[in-house]
Scaffold this active site. Structure first.
Site, PDB file in Angstrom:
ATOM      1  CD  GLU A   1      36.720  39.300  46.364  1.00  0.00           C
ATOM      2  OE1 GLU A   1      36.340  39.386  47.542  1.00  0.00           O
ATOM      3  OE2 GLU A   1      36.296  40.008  45.446  1.00  0.00           O
TER       4      GLU A   1
ATOM      5  CE1 TYR B   1      45.119  31.862  43.313  1.00  0.00           C
ATOM      6  CE2 TYR B   1      42.765  31.926  42.983  1.00  0.00           C
ATOM      7  CZ  TYR B   1      44.010  32.498  42.818  1.00  0.00           C
ATOM      8  OH  TYR B   1      44.130  33.693  42.162  1.00  0.00           O
TER       9      TYR B   1
END
Length: 148
Positions: A104, A116
């Site tokens: 997260e 990411y």
């Protein structure tokens, strides 16, 4: 400058905490970092000139892993160290039989989100108002990557 990546030990926690304090607006406490060592955790440090300048904390349960924290000292950011750490995390996870890596990230952390996405993670969910900020709250973006 040459870097290396090695496993971390509980004795490294003070250094990790110092980096965490410099790099994050709402850093983890020393006891929280210390609690992330043991059987379920796989923690690595990135070293420059034999000094820890970045680290990653991963928790693995069977074939699922969560990137709990990844952090690079502000003085060493912009050198590709975060990408180097994350690639090593993913490679090691594959060797341990991990099928899915989860994480997260704060919605405001655009540099991390871009990294990411570049490495194949996809957004799976948003936790609205999850993280505290100086002026309120912000969303947590949940992301995952299937490893093959």
């Amino acid at each position: 400058m040459a870097t290396s990546i090695s496993p971390l030990e509980v004795a490294d926690c003070e250094v990790l905490h110092a980096i965490e304090q410099q790099a994050h607006s709402h850093p983890w406490s020393l006891p929280t970092i210390q609690s992330c060592f043991g059987g379920l955790y796989h923690n690595i440090g990135l070293y420059e000139a034999n000094e820890i300048v970045g680290f990653a904390i991963v928790q693995q349960v069977i074939d699922e892993a969560t990137l709990m924290d990844i952090c690079v000292s502000p003085a060493c950011q912009g050198k590709g160290y975060g990408k180097q750490l994350l690639k090593q995390v993913l490679e090691q996870a594959q060797h341990r039989g991990v099928k899915i890596m989860m994480l997260e990230v704060r919605a405001s952390n655009q540099a991390a989100i871009a990294l990411y996405l570049k490495l194949g993670f996809t957004e799976t969910y948003r936790r609205e108002g999850y993280y505290p900020t100086e002026s309120g709250r912000e969303d947590a973006i949940m992301m995952e990557l299937t490893l093959t």
